[in-house]
Write a protein that holds these residues in place. Structure first.
Motif, PDB file in Angstrom:
ATOM      1  N   PRO A   1     -22.812  34.825  -1.897  1.00  0.00           N
ATOM      2  CA  PRO A   1     -22.389  34.878  -3.300  1.00  0.00           C
ATOM      3  C   PRO A   1     -21.002  35.466  -3.488  1.00  0.00           C
ATOM      4  O   PRO A   1     -20.396  35.318  -4.557  1.00  0.00           O
ATOM      5  N   ALA A   2     -20.476  36.121  -2.455  1.00  0.00           N
ATOM      6  CA  ALA A   2     -19.178  36.776  -2.589  1.00  0.00           C
ATOM      7  C   ALA A   2     -18.017  35.881  -2.188  1.00  0.00           C
ATOM      8  O   ALA A   2     -16.861  36.282  -2.303  1.00  0.00           O
ATOM      9  N   ALA A   3     -18.313  34.683  -1.702  1.00  0.00           N
ATOM     10  CA  ALA A   3     -17.241  33.821  -1.212  1.00  0.00           C
ATOM     11  C   ALA A   3     -17.517  32.368  -1.579  1.00  0.00           C
ATOM     12  O   ALA A   3     -18.664  31.937  -1.653  1.00  0.00           O
ATOM     13  N   ASP A   4     -16.454  31.628  -1.815  1.00  0.00           N
ATOM     14  CA  ASP A   4     -16.551  30.185  -2.046  1.00  0.00           C
ATOM     15  C   ASP A   4     -15.282  29.557  -1.472  1.00  0.00           C
ATOM     16  O   ASP A   4     -14.390  29.126  -2.210  1.00  0.00           O
ATOM     17  N   PRO A   5     -15.175  29.503  -0.154  1.00  0.00           N
ATOM     18  CA  PRO A   5     -13.913  29.087   0.474  1.00  0.00           C
ATOM     19  C   PRO A   5     -13.552  27.624   0.262  1.00  0.00           C
ATOM     20  O   PRO A   5     -12.409  27.245   0.541  1.00  0.00           O
ATOM     21  N   ASP A   6     -14.501  26.808  -0.210  1.00  0.00           N
ATOM     22  CA  ASP A   6     -14.227  25.381  -0.347  1.00  0.00           C
ATOM     23  C   ASP A   6     -13.970  24.949  -1.788  1.00  0.00           C
ATOM     24  O   ASP A   6     -13.911  23.753  -2.076  1.00  0.00           O
ATOM     25  N   ALA A   7     -13.810  25.901  -2.683  1.00  0.00           N
ATOM     26  CA  ALA A   7     -13.627  25.554  -4.098  1.00  0.00           C
ATOM     27  C   ALA A   7     -12.405  24.675  -4.317  1.00  0.00           C
ATOM     28  O   ALA A   7     -12.454  23.685  -5.065  1.00  0.00           O
ATOM     29  N   ASP A   8     -11.296  25.011  -3.674  1.00  0.00           N
ATOM     30  CA  ASP A   8     -10.071  24.220  -3.862  1.00  0.00           C
ATOM     31  C   ASP A   8     -10.236  22.813  -3.308  1.00  0.00           C
ATOM     32  O   ASP A   8      -9.715  21.843  -3.881  1.00  0.00           O
ATOM     33  N   ARG A   9     -10.949  22.673  -2.203  1.00  0.00           N
ATOM     34  CA  ARG A   9     -11.181  21.329  -1.635  1.00  0.00           C
ATOM     35  C   ARG A   9     -12.034  20.489  -2.571  1.00  0.00           C
ATOM     36  O   ARG A   9     -11.777  19.298  -2.749  1.00  0.00           O
ATOM     37  N   ARG A  10     -13.041  21.098  -3.187  1.00  0.00           N
ATOM     38  CA  ARG A  10     -13.868  20.339  -4.144  1.00  0.00           C
ATOM     39  C   ARG A  10     -13.016  19.879  -5.329  1.00  0.00           C
ATOM     40  O   ARG A  10     -13.148  18.746  -5.792  1.00  0.00           O
ATOM     41  N   THR A  11     -12.159  20.760  -5.812  1.00  0.00           N
ATOM     42  CA  THR A  11     -11.297  20.405  -6.933  1.00  0.00           C
ATOM     43  C   THR A  11     -10.400  19.233  -6.574  1.00  0.00           C
ATOM     44  O   THR A  11     -10.222  18.294  -7.368  1.00  0.00           O
ATOM     45  N   ALA A  12      -9.839  19.248  -5.373  1.00  0.00           N
ATOM     46  CA  ALA A  12      -8.934  18.186  -4.959  1.00  0.00           C
ATOM     47  C   ALA A  12      -9.656  16.850  -4.823  1.00  0.00           C
ATOM     48  O   ALA A  12      -9.150  15.808  -5.278  1.00  0.00           O
ATOM     49  N   VAL A  13     -10.835  16.840  -4.217  1.00  0.00           N
ATOM     50  CA  VAL A  13     -11.580  15.584  -4.061  1.00  0.00           C
ATOM     51  C   VAL A  13     -12.049  15.065  -5.416  1.00  0.00           C
ATOM     52  O   VAL A  13     -11.987  13.862  -5.693  1.00  0.00           O
ATOM     53  N   ARG A  14     -12.500  15.970  -6.258  1.00  0.00           N
ATOM     54  CA  ARG A  14     -12.948  15.557  -7.595  1.00  0.00           C
ATOM     55  C   ARG A  14     -11.796  14.934  -8.381  1.00  0.00           C
ATOM     56  O   ARG A  14     -11.959  13.899  -9.033  1.00  0.00           O
ATOM     57  N   ALA A  15     -10.614  15.541  -8.316  1.00  0.00           N
ATOM     58  CA  ALA A  15      -9.462  14.998  -9.031  1.00  0.00           C
ATOM     59  C   ALA A  15      -9.041  13.657  -8.443  1.00  0.00           C
ATOM     60  O   ALA A  15      -8.695  12.724  -9.182  1.00  0.00           O
ATOM     61  N   ARG A  16      -9.083  13.528  -7.130  1.00  0.00           N
ATOM     62  CA  ARG A  16      -8.650  12.304  -6.461  1.00  0.00           C
ATOM     63  C   ARG A  16      -9.552  11.119  -6.783  1.00  0.00           C
ATOM     64  O   ARG A  16      -9.082  10.009  -7.038  1.00  0.00           O
ATOM     65  N   LEU A  17     -10.862  11.352  -6.785  1.00  0.00           N
ATOM     66  CA  LEU A  17     -11.804  10.235  -6.897  1.00  0.00           C
ATOM     67  C   LEU A  17     -12.483  10.131  -8.247  1.00  0.00           C
ATOM     68  O   LEU A  17     -12.790   9.027  -8.696  1.00  0.00           O
ATOM     69  N   LEU A  18     -12.734  11.242  -8.919  1.00  0.00           N
ATOM     70  CA  LEU A  18     -13.555  11.227 -10.129  1.00  0.00           C
ATOM     71  C   LEU A  18     -12.808  11.718 -11.362  1.00  0.00           C
ATOM     72  O   LEU A  18     -13.433  12.130 -12.344  1.00  0.00           O
ATOM     73  N   GLY A  19     -11.495  11.657 -11.351  1.00  0.00           N
ATOM     74  CA  GLY A  19     -10.737  12.163 -12.476  1.00  0.00           C
ATOM     75  C   GLY A  19     -11.055  11.496 -13.793  1.00  0.00           C
ATOM     76  O   GLY A  19     -10.819  12.062 -14.858  1.00  0.00           O
TER      77      GLY A  19
END
Length: 466
Positions: free
Chosen positions: A389-407
């Motif tokens: 719960p103290a870390a979410d190291p992949d948040a930026d990667r999810r944002t980038a993929v979501r913007a690229r494909l599901l914007g």
């Protein structure tokens, strides 16, 4: 495999091809005479929701009659289910009808107060012949295919094509006459809903549907990821849903939703050491919910306290909004879950084989915004990371993929455009946005968007204004 073992499968394939070609021939015949039919409105109304009485109305198509089907007519599920529920609740001027080949589906819907019939019953066939709009998820055989000829046909589809589909996959190996029939039927779709401009090229290649017949509308099923949808429990195991709600109130939930591998009888769940996994989850006050593809199955041993199973046939979307993290491999469900902006783990133990056998539209590792585990030990390490719960190291990667494909998803761009504004097309002005939808988002932005865009396109075709 010897010849005797292959014969049943060969016979089944031949029967399926013959059935498809026969339905295609009937479809073409009905399509040839459809322009002669009277499409004018009939004033006689005494059916449900003010619907016309088929026994006295003229034999033309009615733009206010919308017919729905899914999974080859076998289930009340997927995008068609949630659009149907939205239309039934929010659009009294439309008569929504669900058609299925499963008597249990028909009974459940009728018991819930909806209009539903067997798709090949006299009433089901007549309604399909009369429908102004038909909604499909897999293809024309979700309904009685010949009877859809001439209707405004909307393909909602059933996922983002990460793996190659249709013309880039199994269609290439079909007999030439069947390929020709499929090629013509691809041109019969009036509209394809696409959840983001970044996946339009994959759809155009795999389904052979021109980009001018695509609209950015999101998937109606994703509305259920953020809030309960009225009557979503129809066709859902209520006891199982209650159990998942109770588990979610006490501990973190991880869902494992692997895809289907048509070349093997082995289940992806066979690659789990469930005993070790159960102990691992207990230490972290978490539980794993396993649901395989509808064409797959899994058996779990007795005595597990932190690993539970859902029926492979269940509609997973009312359950999935309770997930704190998702494990999958190549299933398009992870594109849906990206909208929740929660941790993703990929258990891709056979990625090289899958890439060689099926192929991907995108570089897999570049669109997998989370750790990719190839072994069970790597899976446990990835789960440990996802459950921290103290870390979410992949948040930026999810944002980038979501913007690229599901914007273009309506929730991602706000879904606040005026109902009078021009429809978003794949070439339109939808702004790519890495933001995710939240629980405060409109309850049904995607279903509302699809309904709005269908009406606009229908008005263009008929020259009217709705």
């Amino acid at each position: 495999m010897d010849l005797s073992a292959r014969l049943p499968g060969v016979a089944s394939s031949l029967a399926d091809h013959a059935s498809f070609l026969a339905q295609w021939g009937l479809f073409r015949g009905i399509a040839a005479v459809d322009p002669l039919r009277d499409r004018s409105a009939d004033p006689v109304r005494d059916g449900p929701r003010g619907a016309r009485d088929e026994s006295v109305s003229r034999f033309g198509r009615d733009e206010s009659l919308w017919v729905f089907g899914a999974r080859g007519g076998a289930a009340f599920a997927d995008n068609a289910k949630y659009l149907f529920l939205h239309v039934a609740a929010e659009h009294p001027d439309v008569r929504p009808v669900w058609l299925s080949k499963d008597p249990g589906v028909v009974r459940d819907l009728q018991a819930a107060g909806f209009e539903a019939y067997h798709r090949c019953s006299p009433r089901g066939l007549l309604l399909t012949l009369r429908a102004g709009v038909v909604f499909l998820t897999q293809g024309h055989r979700d309904l009685a295919m010949p009877a859809t000829a001439g209707a405004f046909t909307v393909l909602l589809w059933h996922g983002v094509p990460l793996k190659r589909v249709s013309w880039d996959a199994g269609f290439r190996d079909l007999p030439a006459p069947v390929r020709a029939a499929h090629a013509e039927m691809a041109g019969r779709f009036d509209l394809l809903t696409v959840p983001g401009a970044g996946v339009a090229d994959a759809f155009a290649s795999g389904l052979r549907i021109d980009r001018d017949r695509m609209v950015l509308a999101g998937y109606p099923r994703n509305d259920a990821l953020f809030a309960s949808i009225p009557r979503e429990e129809v066709g859902v195991d209520a006891a199982a849903l209650d159990r998942i709600r109770a588990l979610a109130a006490d501990q973190r939930l991880v869902f494992y939703l692997p895809t289907f591998r048509e070349w093997t009888d082995a289940s992806p769940a066979d690659r789990l050491d469930v005993g070790r996994l159960d102990a691992f989850l207990a230490e972290r006050d978490a539980a794993l919910v396993v649901k395989t593809h509808p064409r797959d199955t899994v058996a779990l041993p007795d005595g597990l306290s932190n690993v539970v199973r859902l029926s492979e046939a269940t509609d997973v979307y009312p359950f999935l909004r309770h997930a704190d993290a998702l494990v999958t491999d190549y299933s398009s469900v992870y594109f849906d879950y990206l909208l929740r902006d929660r941790p993703l783990v990929f258990y891709a133990y056979d990625v090289d084989e899958y890439r060689a056998r099926r192929g991907f539209y995108f570089d897999y590792e570049s669109v997998a915004p989370g750790p990719v585990a190839r072994t069970f030990d790597e899976l446990l390490a990835a789960l440990d990371r996802a459950l921290d719960p103290a870390a979410d190291p992949d948040a930026d990667r999810r944002t980038a993929v979501r913007a690229r494909l599901l914007g273009g998803d309506p929730a991602a761009v706000g879904a606040t455009e005026s109902p009078d504004s021009d429809a978003q097309s794949v070439e339109g002005d939808a702004t790519a946005n890495g933001g995710s939808a939240t629980d405060s988002a409109p309850r049904a932005p995607r279903s509302a968007a699809v309904t709005r865009l269908v009406r606009r396109r229908l008005a263009r075709r008929t020259g009217g204004s709705r």
